[in-house]
Design a protein around this motif. Structure first.
Motif, PDB file in Angstrom:
ATOM      1  N   UNK A 283      25.650  25.895  28.171  1.00  0.00           N
ATOM      2  CA  UNK A 283      26.788  25.039  27.835  1.00  0.00           C
ATOM      3  C   UNK A 283      27.331  24.313  29.059  1.00  0.00           C
ATOM      4  N   UNK A 284      27.213  24.948  30.225  1.00  0.00           N
ATOM      5  CA  UNK A 284      27.701  24.335  31.457  1.00  0.00           C
ATOM      6  C   UNK A 284      26.567  24.265  32.475  1.00  0.00           C
ATOM      7  N   UNK A 285      26.731  23.364  33.434  1.00  0.00           N
ATOM      8  CA  UNK A 285      25.752  23.153  34.496  1.00  0.00           C
ATOM      9  C   UNK A 285      26.282  23.872  35.743  1.00  0.00           C
ATOM     10  N   UNK A 286      25.736  25.024  36.101  1.00  0.00           N
ATOM     11  CA  UNK A 286      26.307  25.791  37.220  1.00  0.00           C
ATOM     12  C   UNK A 286      26.386  25.004  38.522  1.00  0.00           C
ATOM     13  N   UNK A 287      25.335  24.216  38.825  1.00  0.00           N
ATOM     14  CA  UNK A 287      25.313  23.501  40.099  1.00  0.00           C
ATOM     15  C   UNK A 287      26.301  22.337  40.139  1.00  0.00           C
ATOM     16  N   UNK A 288      26.935  22.037  39.011  1.00  0.00           N
ATOM     17  CA  UNK A 288      27.978  21.012  38.963  1.00  0.00           C
ATOM     18  C   UNK A 288      29.359  21.628  38.711  1.00  0.00           C
ATOM     19  N   UNK A 289      29.447  22.949  38.720  1.00  0.00           N
ATOM     20  CA  UNK A 289      30.675  23.631  38.316  1.00  0.00           C
ATOM     21  C   UNK A 289      31.312  24.370  39.483  1.00  0.00           C
ATOM     22  N   UNK A 290      32.649  24.525  39.405  1.00  0.00           N
ATOM     23  CA  UNK A 290      33.390  25.104  40.527  1.00  0.00           C
ATOM     24  C   UNK A 290      34.594  25.878  40.008  1.00  0.00           C
ATOM     25  N   UNK A 291      34.905  26.976  40.690  1.00  0.00           N
ATOM     26  CA  UNK A 291      36.073  27.798  40.375  1.00  0.00           C
ATOM     27  C   UNK A 291      37.048  27.741  41.541  1.00  0.00           C
ATOM     28  N   UNK A 292      38.323  27.575  41.225  1.00  0.00           N
ATOM     29  CA  UNK A 292      39.351  27.362  42.249  1.00  0.00           C
ATOM     30  C   UNK A 292      40.439  28.417  42.124  1.00  0.00           C
ATOM     31  N   UNK A 293      40.730  29.095  43.231  1.00  0.00           N
ATOM     32  CA  UNK A 293      41.832  30.055  43.271  1.00  0.00           C
ATOM     33  C   UNK A 293      41.440  31.494  43.030  1.00  0.00           C
ATOM     34  N   UNK A 294      40.148  31.804  43.050  1.00  0.00           N
ATOM     35  CA  UNK A 294      39.654  33.149  42.707  1.00  0.00           C
ATOM     36  C   UNK A 294      40.190  34.189  43.699  1.00  0.00           C
ATOM     37  N   UNK A 295      40.663  35.323  43.144  1.00  0.00           N
ATOM     38  CA  UNK A 295      41.228  36.387  43.985  1.00  0.00           C
ATOM     39  C   UNK A 295      40.762  37.766  43.532  1.00  0.00           C
ATOM     40  N   UNK A 296      39.604  37.820  42.894  1.00  0.00           N
ATOM     41  CA  UNK A 296      38.993  39.080  42.474  1.00  0.00           C
ATOM     42  C   UNK A 296      37.494  38.962  42.680  1.00  0.00           C
ATOM     43  N   UNK A 297      36.791  40.095  42.531  1.00  0.00           N
ATOM     44  CA  UNK A 297      35.337  40.096  42.678  1.00  0.00           C
ATOM     45  C   UNK A 297      34.677  40.379  41.334  1.00  0.00           C
ATOM     46  N   UNK A 298      33.513  39.790  41.141  1.00  0.00           N
ATOM     47  CA  UNK A 298      32.672  40.047  39.976  1.00  0.00           C
ATOM     48  C   UNK A 298      31.239  40.210  40.468  1.00  0.00           C
ATOM     49  N   UNK A 299      30.372  40.833  39.674  1.00  0.00           N
ATOM     50  CA  UNK A 299      29.019  41.123  40.170  1.00  0.00           C
ATOM     51  C   UNK A 299      28.116  39.903  40.297  1.00  0.00           C
ATOM     52  N   UNK A 300      28.506  38.756  39.730  1.00  0.00           N
ATOM     53  CA  UNK A 300      27.607  37.606  39.717  1.00  0.00           C
ATOM     54  C   UNK A 300      28.428  36.326  39.737  1.00  0.00           C
ATOM     55  N   UNK A 301      28.016  35.358  40.527  1.00  0.00           N
ATOM     56  CA  UNK A 301      28.690  34.057  40.539  1.00  0.00           C
ATOM     57  C   UNK A 301      28.147  33.133  39.463  1.00  0.00           C
ATOM     58  N   UNK A 302      26.999  33.480  38.893  1.00  0.00           N
ATOM     59  CA  UNK A 302      26.323  32.651  37.877  1.00  0.00           C
ATOM     60  C   UNK A 302      26.009  31.257  38.397  1.00  0.00           C
ATOM     61  N   UNK A 303      25.961  31.098  39.707  1.00  0.00           N
ATOM     62  CA  UNK A 303      25.583  29.826  40.297  1.00  0.00           C
ATOM     63  C   UNK A 303      26.709  28.850  40.509  1.00  0.00           C
ATOM     64  N   UNK A 304      27.942  29.200  40.163  1.00  0.00           N
ATOM     65  CA  UNK A 304      29.079  28.313  40.360  1.00  0.00           C
ATOM     66  C   UNK A 304      29.576  28.393  41.801  1.00  0.00           C
ATOM     67  N   UNK A 305      30.096  27.301  42.314  1.00  0.00           N
ATOM     68  CA  UNK A 305      30.759  27.333  43.619  1.00  0.00           C
ATOM     69  C   UNK A 305      32.118  27.996  43.455  1.00  0.00           C
ATOM     70  N   UNK A 306      32.513  28.802  44.428  1.00  0.00           N
ATOM     71  CA  UNK A 306      33.769  29.540  44.356  1.00  0.00           C
ATOM     72  C   UNK A 306      34.657  29.165  45.541  1.00  0.00           C
ATOM     73  N   UNK A 307      35.875  28.749  45.242  1.00  0.00           N
ATOM     74  CA  UNK A 307      36.910  28.573  46.255  1.00  0.00           C
ATOM     75  C   UNK A 307      37.965  29.647  46.003  1.00  0.00           C
ATOM     76  N   UNK A 308      38.001  30.631  46.870  1.00  0.00           N
ATOM     77  CA  UNK A 308      38.956  31.715  46.716  1.00  0.00           C
ATOM     78  C   UNK A 308      40.380  31.238  47.021  1.00  0.00           C
ATOM     79  N   UNK A 309      41.342  32.050  46.667  1.00  0.00           N
ATOM     80  CA  UNK A 309      42.724  31.709  46.951  1.00  0.00           C
ATOM     81  C   UNK A 309      42.957  31.436  48.423  1.00  0.00           C
ATOM     82  N   UNK A 310      42.355  32.253  49.282  1.00  0.00           N
ATOM     83  CA  UNK A 310      42.506  32.035  50.721  1.00  0.00           C
ATOM     84  C   UNK A 310      41.814  30.752  51.169  1.00  0.00           C
TER      85      UNK A 310
END
Length: 319
Positions: free
Chosen positions: A189-216
């Motif tokens: 449903x989504x394209x991981x290499x075009x997707x991004x998460x903003x504000x993450x402040x927890x850990x999960x076992x897999x990023x599923x290919x998304x870019x992650x910008x943590x809160x820090x």
């Protein structure tokens, strides 16, 4: 003498208004509530945007209450109507025909039917060529919303504002608000290499290919650099925006089921949203507002402001 008195303003514009364009200018403390006083209707003729509630929170892992999110956000949105919309310097309803489409109809005793009901009812709006802005509900609802949008537009870029990655793997029939991203990636449903998460402040076992910008990361990079990272990641892909209100620090959004310290301020989040107008946004939501844990409606106000920013971006794009 009585005939010389000024006529009172129209009230209950959500029901009795003569047009789906323009503001209603009703008192914020009265009248039938709809999102920013938009007409309550299921008629999609001539409509650009439909705002829709999904009062479902059976998938939460901590505190319940997001089923009341649509009511809370609608109530808070009344204070936003009637003036030129900051920071857009314009009334979006002069350009956009916007309605309140009411709420998703769900059977509280048949949770196995919930995702399919959300998808089917959302598809009625999306397939009509109307942009759907949804109010959750917990974050599980974004999975069927993505299914409805991907059926029409194909695989999408996902821009996710959140404290949690929501990439936990799950069983097919299990209902969990922490797994919608993993499901969406697995289903294409989504394209991981075009997707991004903003504000993450927890850990999960897999990023599923998304870019992650943590809160820090957001704090260290600053708003301008975060915006550029989002735009560079998404490019020209059709995009779905999802905003979990727990992306905000609990100081700005205490009314949510799984608050996590160290999040974005309301100002930071809205500044980022304001500058995403170049994205090809085909749908969006705000989720996890739980008014029972709120104080003075501050979380509901933040959720309403997120939706108001979505509308502002769409109005500017329509020109």
């Amino acid at each position: 003498m009585l005939n010389s008195l000024p006529r009172s303003r129209q009230t209950d514009d959500a029901v009795f208004g003569k047009t789906i364009y323009g503001g209603s200018h009703e008192p914020v403390y009265g009248g039938v509530l709809s999102f920013m006083r938009r007409r309550l209707t299921r008629n999609l003729d001539g409509v650009d945007v439909a705002v829709w509630g999904i009062p479902f929170d059976a998938a939460v892992s901590n505190r319940p209450g997001a089923r009341f999110g649509p009511q809370g956000v609608r109530r808070a949105s009344a204070i936003l109507e009637g003036d030129p919309q900051y920071p857009f310097r314009a009334d979006p309803f002069e350009r956009l025909a916007v309605i309140d489409y009411g709420d998703c109809g769900l059977d509280f005793g048949r949770h196995d039917e919930t995702p399919w009901q959300i998808e089917a009812q959302a598809s009625e709006v999306v397939d009509a060529g109307v942009t759907l802005l949804s109010i959750g509900g917990d974050h599980y609802v974004t999975w069927p919303l993505l299914r409805a949008h991907a059926k029409r537009y194909g695989p999408l870029a996902l821009v996710q504002f959140d404290a949690h990655q929501d990439t936990w793997l799950d069983e097919e029939k299990r209902i969990d608000h922490g797994s919608f991203v993993a499901r969406a990636v697995a289903e294409g449903l989504i394209i991981p290499e075009r997707s991004i998460q903003v504000g993450i402040r927890t850990h999960a076992p897999d990023s599923c290919g998304l870019e992650i910008l943590h809160g820090e990361d957001v704090a260290e990079l600053g708003v301008a650099a975060v915006i550029e990272r989002i735009k560079a990641r998404v490019g020209d892909a059709r995009t779905y925006l999802t905003f979990d209100i727990d992306c905000l620090d609990p100081a700005f959004a205490p009314g949510t089921g799984t608050p996590v310290a160290g999040g974005l301020s309301s100002r930071e989040a809205l500044m980022i949203l304001r500058r995403l107008g170049s994205l090809d946004i085909v749908g969006a939501d705000v989720v996890e507002v739980a008014p029972a844990y709120d104080h003075a409606d501050v979380t509901s106000i933040a959720g309403a402001a997120v939706l108001q920013h979505y509308l502002g971006l769409l109005a500017e794009k329509k020109g």
